[in-house]
Design a protein around this motif. Structure first.
Motif, PDB file in Angstrom:
ATOM      1  N   GLY A  33      -3.688  18.604 -42.758  1.00 30.04           N
ATOM      2  CA  GLY A  33      -3.134  18.141 -44.015  1.00 30.04           C
ATOM      3  C   GLY A  33      -2.128  19.090 -44.644  1.00 30.04           C
ATOM      4  N   ALA A  34      -2.203  20.373 -44.320  1.00 26.07           N
ATOM      5  CA  ALA A  34      -1.258  21.341 -44.870  1.00 26.07           C
ATOM      6  C   ALA A  34       0.155  21.141 -44.327  1.00 26.07           C
ATOM      7  CB  ALA A  34      -1.726  22.758 -44.568  1.00 26.07           C
ATOM      8  N   LEU A  35       0.304  20.345 -43.264  1.00 22.17           N
ATOM      9  CA  LEU A  35       1.613  20.145 -42.636  1.00 22.17           C
ATOM     10  C   LEU A  35       2.216  18.786 -42.937  1.00 22.17           C
ATOM     11  CD1 LEU A  35       0.852  21.605 -39.081  1.00 22.17           C
ATOM     12  CD2 LEU A  35       1.848  22.787 -41.049  1.00 22.17           C
ATOM     13  N   ALA A  36       1.560  17.995 -43.786  1.00 24.57           N
ATOM     14  CA  ALA A  36       1.994  16.612 -43.998  1.00 24.57           C
ATOM     15  C   ALA A  36       3.435  16.523 -44.479  1.00 24.57           C
ATOM     16  CB  ALA A  36       1.056  15.924 -44.989  1.00 24.57           C
ATOM     17  N   ARG A  37       3.789  17.291 -45.484  1.00 18.31           N
ATOM     18  CA  ARG A  37       5.137  17.211 -46.068  1.00 18.31           C
ATOM     19  C   ARG A  37       6.201  17.544 -45.024  1.00 18.31           C
ATOM     20  NH1 ARG A  37       7.145  18.287 -51.663  1.00 18.31           N
ATOM     21  NH2 ARG A  37       4.935  18.447 -52.218  1.00 18.31           N
ATOM     22  N   GLU A  38       5.968  18.613 -44.261  1.00 18.69           N
ATOM     23  CA  GLU A  38       6.960  19.038 -43.271  1.00 18.69           C
ATOM     24  C   GLU A  38       7.093  18.031 -42.132  1.00 18.69           C
ATOM     25  OE1 GLU A  38       6.039  22.142 -45.889  1.00 18.69           O
ATOM     26  OE2 GLU A  38       4.617  21.083 -44.596  1.00 18.69           O
ATOM     27  N   ILE A  39       5.977  17.486 -41.674  1.00 21.52           N
ATOM     28  CA  ILE A  39       6.044  16.528 -40.568  1.00 21.52           C
ATOM     29  C   ILE A  39       6.703  15.234 -41.009  1.00 21.52           C
ATOM     30  CG2 ILE A  39       4.655  15.135 -38.974  1.00 21.52           C
ATOM     31  CD1 ILE A  39       2.718  17.496 -38.793  1.00 21.52           C
ATOM     32  N   LEU A  40       6.402  14.765 -42.211  1.00 22.48           N
ATOM     33  CA  LEU A  40       7.074  13.569 -42.715  1.00 22.48           C
ATOM     34  C   LEU A  40       8.575  13.794 -42.831  1.00 22.48           C
ATOM     35  CD1 LEU A  40       4.595  12.299 -45.450  1.00 22.48           C
ATOM     36  CD2 LEU A  40       5.168  11.175 -43.291  1.00 22.48           C
ATOM     37  N   ALA A  41       8.966  15.005 -43.264  1.00 23.55           N
ATOM     38  CA  ALA A  41      10.392  15.310 -43.359  1.00 23.55           C
ATOM     39  C   ALA A  41      11.054  15.276 -41.985  1.00 23.55           C
ATOM     40  CB  ALA A  41      10.590  16.674 -44.015  1.00 23.55           C
ATOM     41  N   LEU A  42      10.371  15.815 -40.974  1.00 24.72           N
ATOM     42  CA  LEU A  42      10.931  15.805 -39.619  1.00 24.72           C
ATOM     43  C   LEU A  42      10.991  14.391 -39.046  1.00 24.72           C
ATOM     44  CD1 LEU A  42       9.219  19.034 -38.256  1.00 24.72           C
ATOM     45  CD2 LEU A  42      11.688  18.655 -38.467  1.00 24.72           C
ATOM     46  N   ILE A  43      10.005  13.567 -39.363  1.00 26.21           N
ATOM     47  CA  ILE A  43      10.041  12.173 -38.919  1.00 26.21           C
ATOM     48  C   ILE A  43      11.259  11.468 -39.508  1.00 26.21           C
ATOM     49  CG2 ILE A  43       8.880   9.933 -39.154  1.00 26.21           C
ATOM     50  CD1 ILE A  43       6.204  11.435 -38.876  1.00 26.21           C
ATOM     51  N   ASP A  44      11.507  11.679 -40.800  1.00 31.98           N
ATOM     52  CA  ASP A  44      12.673  11.074 -41.449  1.00 31.98           C
ATOM     53  C   ASP A  44      13.974  11.635 -40.878  1.00 31.98           C
ATOM     54  OD1 ASP A  44      11.302   9.357 -43.130  1.00 31.98           O
ATOM     55  OD2 ASP A  44      11.166  10.828 -44.755  1.00 31.98           O
ATOM     56  N   LEU A  45      14.024  12.960 -40.743  1.00 34.11           N
ATOM     57  CA  LEU A  45      15.242  13.620 -40.283  1.00 34.11           C
ATOM     58  C   LEU A  45      15.659  13.147 -38.900  1.00 34.11           C
ATOM     59  CD1 LEU A  45      17.343  15.901 -40.841  1.00 34.11           C
ATOM     60  CD2 LEU A  45      15.758  17.472 -39.714  1.00 34.11           C
ATOM     61  N   ASN A  46      14.674  12.925 -38.031  1.00 37.50           N
ATOM     62  CA  ASN A  46      14.966  12.540 -36.648  1.00 37.50           C
ATOM     63  C   ASN A  46      14.947  11.037 -36.411  1.00 37.50           C
ATOM     64  OD1 ASN A  46      15.060  15.189 -34.927  1.00 37.50           O
ATOM     65  ND2 ASN A  46      13.329  15.477 -36.330  1.00 37.50           N
ATOM     66  N   GLY A  47      14.630  10.276 -37.443  1.00 34.09           N
ATOM     67  CA  GLY A  47      14.613   8.821 -37.283  1.00 34.09           C
ATOM     68  C   GLY A  47      13.540   8.337 -36.332  1.00 34.09           C
ATOM     69  N   TRP A  48      12.383   9.002 -36.335  1.00 31.75           N
ATOM     70  CA  TRP A  48      11.296   8.621 -35.438  1.00 31.75           C
ATOM     71  C   TRP A  48      10.507   7.464 -36.047  1.00 31.75           C
ATOM     72  CZ3 TRP A  48       9.834  14.464 -35.029  1.00 31.75           C
ATOM     73  CH2 TRP A  48      10.653  15.072 -34.065  1.00 31.75           C
ATOM     74  N   SER A  49      11.106   6.291 -36.056  1.00 31.87           N
ATOM     75  CA  SER A  49      10.482   5.135 -36.698  1.00 31.87           C
ATOM     76  C   SER A  49       9.263   4.628 -35.931  1.00 31.87           C
ATOM     77  CB  SER A  49      11.507   4.005 -36.837  1.00 31.87           C
ATOM     78  OG  SER A  49      12.022   3.634 -35.567  1.00 31.87           O
TER      79      SER A  49
END
Length: 217
Positions: A33-49
């Protein structure tokens, strides 16, 4: 004494996209859970829909022996709905047990000892060997009172500071973002602990490359 203190947290569940009932090529990232913000940002940044995120509670770091079982339960629960699952945990104090669990389950996980290492870069972190440094990430800088100060009882017994932090000589803030206000929060944390402050901008570090490796494999 461990390189950094355990991080308690509440359970977190974050999902992206539609409800998944068939694998259809979708990938689940199972993360702390401590990584949620960063992983969501990377998902958005890379377009991993095609990627969803499920987070386990960061409080598991208080009992790292429980992390492998928690990961196994989550993998077993979610596997029918996904083509693949990637575990966004490093070893996190499990003494190799999490890697053994992931190998047995046939899922990949992040390399390294803990999140401080992969944010800083695994090779650079190992080369520094900073055994007297206490680390904050963006997550911990935001949640210092909730996840460090109060759980250690320092709000009630500030005299415990030397017992917990007497062997540290500095606080190293591994910054994922360029945020002046957050930097000042981290600096204030160092002052409260009586430690020298150092800020090191890491961005997402090896978290970005490890996620890309795992998701694009």
């Amino acid at each position: 004494m461990p390189r950094n203190m355990p991080i308690p947290d509440d359970a977190t569940l974050t999902r992206r996209g539609h409800a998944v009932t068939q694998p259809d090529g979708r990938i689940l990232v199972l993360a702390c859970g401590a990584l949620a913000r960063e992983i969501l940002a990377l998902i958005d940044l890379n377009g991993w829909s095609h990627v969803d995120l499920h987070c386990l509670p960061a409080i598991l770091h208080n009992r790292p022996d429980r992390i492998p079982d928690a990961v196994e339960q989550a993998v077993t629960q979610h596997r029918p709905g996904y083509a693949r699952i990637f575990v966004a945990y490093a070893d996190c104090g499990t003494g190799g047990l999490l890697q053994a669990t992931c190998d047995r389950l046939g899922v990949q996980m992040i390399a390294g000892a803990h999140c401080y290492a992969f944010f800083d870069g695994l090779a650079a972190f190992a080369a520094r060997d900073e055994v007297t440094a206490f680390y904050l990430t963006d997550f911990l800088a935001r949640q210092f009172d909730t996840f460090v100060w109060k759980p250690l009882g320092l709000d009630r017994h500030p005299e415990l500071r030397d017992m917990y932090f007497g062997n540290y000589d500095r606080l190293v803030y591994l910054a994922q973002t360029e945020d002046a206000a957050l930097t000042e929060q981290a600096r204030a944390c160092a002052e409260r602990l009586g430690l020298t402050f150092e800020r090191r901008f890491t961005g997402y570090g090896d978290l970005a490359t490890e996620l890309a490796r795992g998701l694009l494999a």
